[in-house]
Design an enzyme around this catalytic site. Structure first.
Site, PDB file in Angstrom:
ATOM      1  N   CYS A 135       0.855  -1.105   0.167  1.00  0.00           N
ATOM      2  CA  CYS A 135      -0.116   0.001   0.050  1.00  0.00           C
ATOM      3  C   CYS A 135       0.832   1.367  -0.006  1.00  0.00           C
ATOM      4  O   CYS A 135       0.239   2.269  -0.274  1.00  0.00           O
ATOM      5  CB  CYS A 135      -0.971  -0.156   1.066  1.00  0.00           C
ATOM      6  SG  CYS A 135      -2.171  -1.203   1.090  1.00  0.00           S
ATOM      7  N   HIS A 278      -3.500   7.459   1.396  1.00  0.00           N
ATOM      8  CA  HIS A 278      -3.726   5.871   1.108  1.00  0.00           C
ATOM      9  C   HIS A 278      -5.173   5.402   1.657  1.00  0.00           C
ATOM     10  O   HIS A 278      -5.281   6.181   3.086  1.00  0.00           O
ATOM     11  CB  HIS A 278      -2.962   4.947   1.918  1.00  0.00           C
ATOM     12  CG  HIS A 278      -3.434   3.642   1.568  1.00  0.00           C
ATOM     13  ND1 HIS A 278      -3.919   2.934   0.310  1.00  0.00           N
ATOM     14  CD2 HIS A 278      -3.344   2.676   2.232  1.00  0.00           C
ATOM     15  CE1 HIS A 278      -4.151   1.809   0.597  1.00  0.00           C
ATOM     16  NE2 HIS A 278      -3.841   1.590   1.768  1.00  0.00           N
ATOM     17  N   ASN A 308     -10.472   0.001  -0.713  1.00  0.00           N
ATOM     18  CA  ASN A 308      -8.931   0.178  -0.500  1.00  0.00           C
ATOM     19  C   ASN A 308      -8.238  -0.585  -1.890  1.00  0.00           C
ATOM     20  O   ASN A 308      -8.196  -1.791  -2.208  1.00  0.00           O
ATOM     21  CB  ASN A 308      -8.526  -0.649   0.497  1.00  0.00           C
ATOM     22  CG  ASN A 308      -7.261  -0.778   0.896  1.00  0.00           C
ATOM     23  OD1 ASN A 308      -6.121  -0.333  -0.075  1.00  0.00           O
ATOM     24  ND2 ASN A 308      -6.408  -0.952   2.058  1.00  0.00           N
TER      25      ASN A 308
HETATM   26  O1  UT7 Z   1      -4.470  -1.110   3.222  1.00  0.00           O
HETATM   27  C1  UT7 Z   1      -3.513  -1.010   4.382  1.00  0.00           C
HETATM   28  C2  UT7 Z   1      -3.791  -2.123   5.333  1.00  0.00           C
HETATM   29  N1  UT7 Z   1      -5.033  -2.369   5.739  1.00  0.00           N
HETATM   30  C3  UT7 Z   1      -5.687  -1.662   6.740  1.00  0.00           C
HETATM   31  O2  UT7 Z   1      -5.282  -0.577   6.931  1.00  0.00           O
HETATM   32  C4  UT7 Z   1      -7.101  -2.145   7.079  1.00  0.00           C
HETATM   33  C5  UT7 Z   1      -6.923  -1.736   8.528  1.00  0.00           C
HETATM   34  N2  UT7 Z   1      -7.927  -2.456   9.436  1.00  0.00           N
HETATM   35  C6  UT7 Z   1      -9.508  -2.402   9.001  1.00  0.00           C
HETATM   36  O3  UT7 Z   1      -9.813  -1.495   8.245  1.00  0.00           O
HETATM   37  C7  UT7 Z   1     -10.355  -2.930  10.051  1.00  0.00           C
HETATM   38  O4  UT7 Z   1      -9.799  -3.822  11.127  1.00  0.00           O
HETATM   39  C8  UT7 Z   1     -11.381  -3.944   9.209  1.00  0.00           C
HETATM   40  C9  UT7 Z   1     -12.328  -3.232   8.561  1.00  0.00           C
HETATM   41  C10 UT7 Z   1     -10.469  -4.847   8.520  1.00  0.00           C
HETATM   42  C11 UT7 Z   1     -12.137  -4.769  10.303  1.00  0.00           C
HETATM   43  O5  UT7 Z   1     -12.858  -3.964  11.082  1.00  0.00           O
HETATM   44  P1  UT7 Z   1     -12.762  -4.137  12.628  1.00  0.00           P
HETATM   45  O6  UT7 Z   1     -13.768  -3.175  13.429  1.00  0.00           O
HETATM   46  O7  UT7 Z   1     -11.210  -3.897  13.120  1.00  0.00           O
HETATM   47  O8  UT7 Z   1     -13.313  -5.531  13.070  1.00  0.00           O
HETATM   48  P2  UT7 Z   1     -12.637  -6.771  13.672  1.00  0.00           P
HETATM   49  O9  UT7 Z   1     -11.874  -7.346  12.910  1.00  0.00           O
HETATM   50  O10 UT7 Z   1     -12.191  -6.406  14.982  1.00  0.00           O
HETATM   51  O11 UT7 Z   1     -14.061  -7.726  13.842  1.00  0.00           O
HETATM   52  C12 UT7 Z   1     -15.088  -7.322  14.730  1.00  0.00           C
HETATM   53  C13 UT7 Z   1     -16.206  -8.035  14.723  1.00  0.00           C
HETATM   54  C14 UT7 Z   1     -15.533  -9.671  14.592  1.00  0.00           C
HETATM   55  O12 UT7 Z   1     -16.848 -10.119  15.232  1.00  0.00           O
HETATM   56  P3  UT7 Z   1     -16.758 -10.798  16.657  1.00  0.00           P
HETATM   57  O13 UT7 Z   1     -15.645 -11.693  16.803  1.00  0.00           O
HETATM   58  O14 UT7 Z   1     -16.859  -9.416  17.587  1.00  0.00           O
HETATM   59  O15 UT7 Z   1     -18.135 -11.645  17.114  1.00  0.00           O
HETATM   60  C15 UT7 Z   1     -15.586 -10.003  13.255  1.00  0.00           C
HETATM   61  O16 UT7 Z   1     -15.849 -11.161  13.052  1.00  0.00           O
HETATM   62  O17 UT7 Z   1     -16.802  -7.914  13.359  1.00  0.00           O
HETATM   63  C16 UT7 Z   1     -16.839  -9.211  12.539  1.00  0.00           C
HETATM   64  N3  UT7 Z   1     -16.524  -8.971  11.252  1.00  0.00           N
HETATM   65  C17 UT7 Z   1     -17.599  -8.862  10.482  1.00  0.00           C
HETATM   66  N4  UT7 Z   1     -18.860  -8.898  10.625  1.00  0.00           N
HETATM   67  C18 UT7 Z   1     -19.452  -8.537   9.433  1.00  0.00           C
HETATM   68  C19 UT7 Z   1     -15.306  -8.940  10.442  1.00  0.00           C
HETATM   69  N5  UT7 Z   1     -15.647  -8.618   9.269  1.00  0.00           N
HETATM   70  C20 UT7 Z   1     -16.997  -8.346   9.026  1.00  0.00           C
HETATM   71  C21 UT7 Z   1     -17.739  -8.031   8.002  1.00  0.00           C
HETATM   72  N6  UT7 Z   1     -19.074  -8.174   8.206  1.00  0.00           N
HETATM   73  N7  UT7 Z   1     -17.341  -8.062   6.652  1.00  0.00           N
END
Ligand code: UT7
Length: 351
Positions: A135, A278, A308
């Site tokens: 990225c 980014h 992204n």
């Molecule tokens: O490009 C450079 C590199 N990438 C980034 O900069 C990405 C940075 N990270 C992010 O943007 C976020 O961490 C994500 C969008 C990827 C994930 O969001 P989050 O708020 O950090 O969610 P999480 O991974 O902590 O998951 C929270 C909950 C989990 O459920 P439980 O365990 O709390 O029951 C996940 O299973 O949200 C759940 N979850 C989803 N639910 C619905 C994860 N993905 C999804 C989804 N739809 N697509």
């Protein structure tokens, strides 16, 4: 201009053209709801993304074709002939091959540098290579491109950021946190060496912390997994990301590197006209806006339309600004990237 050149440097450098290309298929959050356990509400709230463009899987749309389209548009926008291009740099983590560099085929399709040097009686070609910086690829490549021009190793350089990460994503519930995030695109700019020393890079930074490589990686073989992760064949060729870890890293590092770059240039955030960042998550970008008290128009967010797009995201933002007539001579633009590696960096320009 002959193929070989002496290294008489250029004191300044300008961005003289830009162009983008996105694949034809739109994948909305509602489409994703049909493919996995997710919701439009969750995706919009957690990322700001509403839709993204995805390359067809039949080989007609890929990193190379998108790069060619974006490159041609940037050259047309610059009002130059492709034969004037000395070098083509392609920032990508999804090249079509590891050999040849995808950039070589892109350069050939575009006709970059192509011509006949009648005086010296030989054909001319442009140099071309891929640049792997995930990225951060576009920002790191931009600083490299600037340095090559300053050193006189090129005068006119086509820089492309392109990625088609959708080919390394599983559109099912197990892969949902990465599947919702990424889109495919290419963005290109044309850089040209100038005698005016006031234009070009004012300050920059390029940093990495390889101890955190496992936060975001793409395993091709079983031994590519971290020691504490059981290798799983079904996860090969699929992006692995600790979303929460990368998020925390980005929220902390992103404002820090902006502040350090402003310090190095002796400028305040108010004295920069555009922060072209980014687009990985709208929440990361709004946190940076709040930290520096920036207006919405100073730190542009277009992740809602594209997702992204990895190395393409920064030139996509620049294109929005240029096509809306918001980029004017005499302004300052800070480009900011972060991502897998982990890597982070900036390039602050006087344009
Ligand atoms: O490009 C450079 C590199 N990438 C980034 O900069 C990405 C940075 N990270 C992010 O943007 C976020 O961490 C994500 C969008 C990827 C994930 O969001 P989050 O708020 O950090 O969610 P999480 O991974 O902590 O998951 C929270 C909950 C989990 O459920 P439980 O365990 O709390 O029951 C996940 O299973 O949200 C759940 N979850 C989803 N639910 C619905 C994860 N993905 C999804 C989804 N739809 N697509």
């Amino acid at each position: 201009m002959s193929t070989a050149r002496t290294t008489v440097g250029y004191p300044g450098c300008r961005i003289i053209g830009s162009g983008v290309a996105t694949p034809g298929r739109t994948l909305t959050n509602h489409d994703l709801e049909q493919m996995m356990d997710t919701s439009d509400e969750w995706i919009v709230q957690r990322t700001g993304i509403r839709s993204r463009q995805i390359a067809r899987k039949d080989g007609t749309e890929n990193t190379m074709t998108l790069s060619v389209d974006a490159g041609r548009r940037a050259i047309a926008d610059a009002g130059i002939d492709p034969s004037e291009i000395d070098l083509v740099m392609l920032a990508t983590m999804t090249p079509e091959y590891t050999c040849p560099p995808t950039a070589c085929r892109v350069a050939m399709e575009i006709g970059a540098g192509k011509g006949r040097d009648e005086g010296a009686n030989h054909d001319r070609y442009a140099g071309a290579w891929d640049f792997s910086g995930a990225c951060c690829g576009f920002v790191f490549a931009l600083n490299n491109a600037y340095a090559l021009i300053r050193a006189g190793m090129a005068r006119t350089l086509l820089l492309i950021g392109a990625d088609t990460l959708s080919k390394y994503v599983h559109y099912n519930t197990a892969g949902r946190s990465t599947a919702i995030l990424f889109g495919d695109a290419a963005g290109a700019i044309v850089l040209r060496g100038e005698q005016d020393p006031s234009v070009g890079v004012l300050a920059q930074a390029m940093l990495s912390d390889g101890s955190r490589w496992q936060e975001l990686y793409l395993p091709f073989e079983e031994h590519n997994f971290p020691n504490d992760v059981e290798p799983q064949r079904e996860l090969l060729n699929t992006v692995q990301m600790n979303g929460r870890g990368v998020f925390k890293f980005a929220v902390g590092t992103f404002p820090e590197i902006i502040a350090q770059t402003l310090d190095a240039a002796g400028l305040s955030a108010d004295e920069v006209d555009h922060f072209v960042c980014h687009q990985s998550n709208a929440r990361i970008l709004t946190a940076a806006r709040d930290r520096f008290g920036l207006d919405e128009h100073k730190l542009h967010i277009n992740i809602d339309r594209y997702g992204n797009t990895v190395a393409a995201s920064i030139p996509l933002v620049l294109q929005d600004l240029r096509s809306e007539g918001k980029v004017r001579e005499g302004q300052r633009i800070m480009f900011v990237g972060f991502g897998g590696g982990l890597t982070w960096g900036t390039s602050l320009w006087q344009v």
